[in-house]
Scaffold this motif. Sequence first.
Motif, mmCIF file in Angstrom:
data_model
loop_
_atom_site.group_PDB
_atom_site.id
_atom_site.type_symbol
_atom_site.label_atom_id
_atom_site.label_comp_id
_atom_site.label_asym_id
_atom_site.label_seq_id
_atom_site.Cartn_x
_atom_site.Cartn_y
_atom_site.Cartn_z
ATOM 1 N N ARG A 1 -4.115 0.557 -11.426
ATOM 2 C CA ARG A 1 -4.574 -0.344 -10.653
ATOM 3 C C ARG A 1 -4.766 0.031 -9.123
ATOM 4 N NH1 ARG A 1 -2.871 -5.720 -8.075
ATOM 5 N NH2 ARG A 1 -0.757 -4.748 -7.857
ATOM 6 N N ARG A 2 -5.814 -0.143 -8.501
ATOM 7 C CA ARG A 2 -6.162 0.018 -7.202
ATOM 8 C C ARG A 2 -5.405 -1.056 -6.208
ATOM 9 N NH1 ARG A 2 -11.508 2.495 -4.170
ATOM 10 N NH2 ARG A 2 -10.784 2.459 -2.130
ATOM 11 N N LEU A 3 -4.827 -0.716 -5.226
ATOM 12 C CA LEU A 3 -4.266 -1.755 -4.267
ATOM 13 C C LEU A 3 -5.268 -2.117 -3.271
ATOM 14 C CD1 LEU A 3 -0.627 -0.261 -3.826
ATOM 15 C CD2 LEU A 3 -1.341 -1.986 -5.461
ATOM 16 N N PRO A 4 -5.248 -3.281 -2.857
ATOM 17 C CA PRO A 4 -6.177 -3.410 -1.532
ATOM 18 C C PRO A 4 -5.622 -3.127 -0.237
ATOM 19 C CG PRO A 4 -4.812 -5.599 -2.052
ATOM 20 C CD PRO A 4 -4.460 -4.448 -3.290
ATOM 21 N N THR B 1 -0.209 2.807 8.120
ATOM 22 C CA THR B 1 1.121 2.431 7.528
ATOM 23 C C THR B 1 1.574 3.082 6.162
ATOM 24 O OG1 THR B 1 1.121 0.321 8.815
ATOM 25 C CG2 THR B 1 2.540 0.336 6.849
ATOM 26 N N PRO B 2 0.782 3.131 5.183
ATOM 27 C CA PRO B 2 1.139 3.695 4.005
ATOM 28 C C PRO B 2 0.894 5.232 4.024
ATOM 29 C CG PRO B 2 -0.986 2.656 3.919
ATOM 30 C CD PRO B 2 -0.726 2.197 4.997
ATOM 31 N N PHE C 1 -6.251 8.495 1.670
ATOM 32 C CA PHE C 1 -6.194 7.014 1.217
ATOM 33 C C PHE C 1 -7.536 6.315 1.686
ATOM 34 C CE2 PHE C 1 -1.300 6.927 1.751
ATOM 35 C CZ PHE C 1 -1.082 7.451 0.495
ATOM 36 N N ALA C 2 -8.116 6.704 2.868
ATOM 37 C CA ALA C 2 -9.298 6.309 3.297
ATOM 38 C C ALA C 2 -10.349 6.885 2.516
ATOM 39 C CB ALA C 2 -9.602 6.646 4.859
ATOM 40 N N LYS C 3 -10.245 7.962 1.998
ATOM 41 C CA LYS C 3 -11.315 8.531 1.266
ATOM 42 C C LYS C 3 -11.153 7.956 -0.206
ATOM 43 C CE LYS C 3 -13.492 12.650 -0.344
ATOM 44 N NZ LYS C 3 -14.622 13.060 0.312
ATOM 45 N N TRP C 4 -9.944 7.953 -0.962
ATOM 46 C CA TRP C 4 -9.785 7.580 -2.328
ATOM 47 C C TRP C 4 -9.369 6.034 -2.540
ATOM 48 C CZ3 TRP C 4 -8.717 12.727 -1.520
ATOM 49 C CH2 TRP C 4 -9.590 13.743 -1.886
ATOM 50 N N GLY C 5 -8.733 5.388 -1.494
ATOM 51 C CA GLY C 5 -7.852 4.537 -1.709
ATOM 52 C C GLY C 5 -6.513 4.556 -2.113
ATOM 53 N N LEU C 6 -5.699 3.426 -2.262
ATOM 54 C CA LEU C 6 -4.372 3.330 -2.407
ATOM 55 C C LEU C 6 -4.285 2.817 -4.099
ATOM 56 C CD1 LEU C 6 -2.830 1.408 0.506
ATOM 57 C CD2 LEU C 6 -2.387 3.529 -0.183
ATOM 58 N N TYR C 7 -3.466 3.505 -4.834
ATOM 59 C CA TYR C 7 -3.172 3.148 -6.091
ATOM 60 C C TYR C 7 -1.832 3.123 -6.399
ATOM 61 C CZ TYR C 7 -7.964 4.554 -7.139
ATOM 62 O OH TYR C 7 -9.451 4.467 -6.919
ATOM 63 N N ILE C 8 -1.419 2.235 -7.587
ATOM 64 C CA ILE C 8 0.076 1.825 -7.935
ATOM 65 C C ILE C 8 0.793 3.217 -8.257
ATOM 66 C CG2 ILE C 8 -0.357 1.273 -10.250
ATOM 67 C CD1 ILE C 8 1.956 -0.791 -7.665
ATOM 68 N N GLN D 1 0.716 6.115 -7.046
ATOM 69 C CA GLN D 1 1.041 7.069 -6.014
ATOM 70 C C GLN D 1 2.470 6.490 -5.389
ATOM 71 O OE1 GLN D 1 -1.952 5.615 -3.233
ATOM 72 N NE2 GLN D 1 -3.489 7.537 -4.014
ATOM 73 N N ILE D 2 2.940 5.475 -5.645
ATOM 74 C CA ILE D 2 4.148 5.214 -5.263
ATOM 75 C C ILE D 2 5.467 5.796 -6.209
ATOM 76 C CG2 ILE D 2 6.203 3.351 -5.030
ATOM 77 C CD1 ILE D 2 3.557 1.434 -4.536
ATOM 78 N N PRO D 3 5.248 5.707 -7.636
ATOM 79 C CA PRO D 3 6.233 6.719 -8.362
ATOM 80 C C PRO D 3 6.183 8.156 -8.210
ATOM 81 C CG PRO D 3 4.841 5.540 -9.945
ATOM 82 C CD PRO D 3 4.474 4.770 -8.481
ATOM 83 N N ALA D 4 4.856 8.478 -8.078
ATOM 84 C CA ALA D 4 4.705 9.856 -7.719
ATOM 85 C C ALA D 4 5.450 10.403 -6.274
ATOM 86 C CB ALA D 4 3.147 10.266 -7.742
ATOM 87 N N LEU D 5 5.164 9.670 -5.337
ATOM 88 C CA LEU D 5 5.896 10.118 -4.223
ATOM 89 C C LEU D 5 7.336 10.071 -4.453
ATOM 90 C CD1 LEU D 5 5.372 10.623 -1.135
ATOM 91 C CD2 LEU D 5 5.792 8.224 -0.904
#
Length: 188
Positions: free
Chosen positions: A2-5, A18-19, A75-82, A84-88
């Motif tokens: 899922r993509r995050l807003p 911020t992200p 993030f600006a190019k491809w967006g934020l996805y859920i 990415q948090i566990p990958a980080l």
Amino acid sequence: MRRLPPPRNDSGSADYTTPAVLAAGTLAVGLFFVTTHLALGSGLFREQRAMACAGILLSCTLLGSGVLLTARWAFAKWGLYIWQIPALAVSVLAMGWTAPDIAAYVFPRVEERFARELGDSGRCLHRSPYRLEESQTTFSGRDHRRMTITPLQDGVPPLRLDNALHGGLAHLEPADPASRQILDTYGC
């Protein structure tokens, strides 16, 4: 996944600062573990504490800045996805988990250096009485940088090597002409 807003700034436009800051700070923490272990493994932290601390902070700052710029762009190019948090989180855990192994590989203990340079399978002293398993090893000299390998067999002269420092980068060298002759005898 899922993509995050996207987060919004005061004017309502998408702002990924911020992200990106969170990603850069998190990865900088992981790098802190790696660089700290490298400084400890190399002996730099023992001998030049201020230089080691400066190197750790500089590397974390440089990497953090690079990740900040790259993450904000990505993030600006491809967006934020859920995902990415566990990958980080996994990336930082992997950096912290492998930091001691990375430091031990880059700056090995003197016994490991001896094995790599002279004693491992395929090395010149592998089948000699100077293998660490068949000898007694002592350290002496200035800062205990001389390694003396005394074979357990009677009548075999000891081998003395300089640059025998934990975490050292210089190759082990014969400390005297007799040791040079021993190494020459075994084709080292």
